[in-house]
Scaffold this active site. Structure first.
Site, mmCIF file in Angstrom:
data_model
loop_
_atom_site.group_PDB
_atom_site.id
_atom_site.type_symbol
_atom_site.label_atom_id
_atom_site.label_comp_id
_atom_site.label_asym_id
_atom_site.label_seq_id
_atom_site.Cartn_x
_atom_site.Cartn_y
_atom_site.Cartn_z
ATOM 1 N N ASP A 126 -6.280 1.932 -3.534
ATOM 2 C CA ASP A 126 -7.436 1.819 -2.748
ATOM 3 C C ASP A 126 -8.021 2.995 -1.643
ATOM 4 O OD1 ASP A 126 -5.429 1.573 -0.406
ATOM 5 O OD2 ASP A 126 -6.311 0.121 0.121
ATOM 6 N N ASP A 171 -1.097 1.348 -3.639
ATOM 7 C CA ASP A 171 -1.896 0.053 -4.910
ATOM 8 C C ASP A 171 -3.525 0.620 -4.818
ATOM 9 O OD1 ASP A 171 -3.330 0.413 -1.698
ATOM 10 O OD2 ASP A 171 -3.283 -1.699 -1.762
ATOM 11 N N SER A 173 1.092 -0.948 -0.290
ATOM 12 C CA SER A 173 0.243 -0.186 0.196
ATOM 13 C C SER A 173 0.725 0.839 0.027
ATOM 14 C CB SER A 173 -0.813 0.083 1.096
ATOM 15 O OG SER A 173 -2.009 0.946 1.048
ATOM 16 N N ASP A 186 -2.943 5.964 -3.855
ATOM 17 C CA ASP A 186 -1.718 5.220 -2.638
ATOM 18 C C ASP A 186 -1.170 4.684 -3.250
ATOM 19 O OD1 ASP A 186 -3.857 3.777 -1.921
ATOM 20 O OD2 ASP A 186 -2.886 3.387 -0.165
#
Length: 453
Positions: free
Chosen positions: A249, A247, A108, A245
């Site tokens: 999400d 990833d 992440s 960010d």
């Protein structure tokens, strides 16, 4: 110490998170998730289990994803490798093709040396704690070891990105024509998907942070470093900036003047719009205890109920599923729109708030003005007994005194850390000086009462 944290398994790649661990974890996942009802139904029709795997672009993701794929295939699971795509895309694809589960390799918003493994169950949903515990236990137990034609195959998921982009575009209530958007892709998983999708939706797009090299993910860019996005929006005279960010999400934004729009404001914009259009289930928004008092007040003025949960998007999602609610999220920018996603989706969120600008013909600053942000002061009190807060009457009395003084113009929250000898003291008030004074006073009481010898 448990292997799984609040968001899967995470650690230093080739430190605590090795290829051996990834392989063993994948094999254990095949054992545990291969016992579910969907898996049994598939076996009865003579079909093998199927898993989708994906990763963000950090360099270690290559060997970790390869180890995961090997562990699954060696357990008789067919693997579809979607390559570099966002975490919410992986979750969507698991549901879209009716796969048995999915595995995302990503850390992440963490720096490039870290990595992680997130597992999604059938339907693209995150695993409950008890299933994660079963997988961890299965890592030391017998593995599935088929031979010959019973081993799994590993194939490229050729149209993974296209499926996801079509899904995002179909969710939009309004085109983005005429709006200039700056996208910060954090040199992460959104770099290939987000610019394409915003352009297809009609926006004029300027992109930063979209040149991943495996080492630069989240490095001075993305939702944890918004200063570059703010500068780019002003320099290009854009209408709005959207930051993801690593990833993708989560989503944060900046308005045309470079002012940050946080997750609470984004949720307020979306909730008010959905409520106005009659599509907000139960007229309810789900948020964590960290969401700003201003969000509660803005929603209350519009007849929208705010349900509170503990900190963490998994707890938000649990409450949404329990009550049949359609919108929830965190101040950090994890926003879940249940009609379109089973997890936080930064690209989906960004598209919908920009679409709201187009629908209402308002600037992002005007939309965000729906709520007043109350100053929040957080003090981490270290070296204390984090379990001693609940039963301490002196601390309880001090909290009550501050709450009485603040009345309905502020609030107090004490949160023990889940892993360290820390108690977090948070105070909101109408002005920063008042919030700081009360937070400092309460922090001193906590230190005095709970200091470790």
């Amino acid at each position: 110490m448990p292997l799984f944290g609040t968001d899967g398994v995470r650690g230093l790649a080739n430190g605590s998170l090795t290829a051996d661990l990834a392989l063993s974890l994948a094999q254990a996942t095949a054992v545990v998730l291969g016992q579910g009802r969907s898996a049994e139904a598939r076996r009865q029709t003579g079909k093998r289990l199927t898993a989708v795997i994906a990763r963000d672009p950090r360099i270690s993701g290559e060997f970790i994803a390869a180890a995961v794929a090997a562990g699954l295939a060696s357990s008789g699971v067919d693997v579809l490798d979607a390559g570099v795509i966002p975490t919410p895309a992986l979750a969507f694809l698991v549901a879209d093709i009716d796969a048995d589960f999915g595995v995302m390799v990503s850390a992440s918003h963490n720096p490039a040396p870290d990595n992680g493994i997130k597992i999604f169950a059938h339907g693209g949903v995150k695993l409950p704690d008890e299933v994660e515990a079963r997988i961890e236990a299965a890592m030391t137990g017998p593995k599935l070891q088929p031979t010959g034609g019973e081993v799994g195959r590993i194939r490229r998921f050729a149209d993974a990105e296209d499926r996801y982009v079509v899904h995002l575009l179909q969710s939009l209530p309004h085109k983005l024509d005429g709006l200039h958007v700056v996208l910060d892709c954090a040199h992460g998983a959104a770099a290939g998907v987000s610019p394409e999708t915003f352009r297809d939706a009609g926006a004029r797009v300027t992109v930063i942070g979209a040149d991943p090299d495996g080492l630069n993910i989240n490095d001075g860019v993305g939702s944890t470093h918004l200063e570059n996005l703010a500068d780019a929006v002003i320099a290009h005279g854009a209408d709005v900036g959207i930051a993801h960010d690593g990833d993708a999400d989560r989503c944060l934004a900046v308005d045309a003047n470079g002012k940050i729009i946080d997750g609470d404001q984004i949720m307020a914009i979306l909730a008010a719009s959905m409520h106005e259009r009659g599509i907000l289930p139960e007229d309810t928004l789900v948020a964590t205890v960290m969401s700003n008092l201003g969000l509660h007040r803005a929603m209350g003025e519009r007849g929208i109920v705010v349900k509170q949960t503990g900190v963490g998007d998994r707890y938000v999602l649990e409450e949404m599923n329990r009550g049949g609610f359609g919108l929830g999220g965190e101040q950090s920018g994890h926003v879940i729109m249940a009609k379109y996603a089973t997890t936080g989706d930064g690209i989906l969120t960004g598209l919908h708030i920009v679409a709201e600008m187009a629908r209402q013909k308002k600037s992002m600053a005007e939309l965000a003005g729906i709520m007043k942000i109350y100053p929040q002061i957080m003090i981490n009190v270290r070296g204390v007994d984090r379990d001693g807060v609940a039963g301490n009457t002196v601390i309880a009395d001090a909290i009550s005194a501050v709450e009485a003084e603040l009345g309905d113009t502020g609030r107090v929250l004490l949160r023990p850390s889940g892993t360290e000898p820390i108690v977090r003291v948070m105070v909101e008030a109408a002005d920063k000086a008042t919030a700081t004074a009360h937070a400092s006073k309460l922090a001193a009481v906590v230190k005095e009462q709970l200091a470790l010898a």
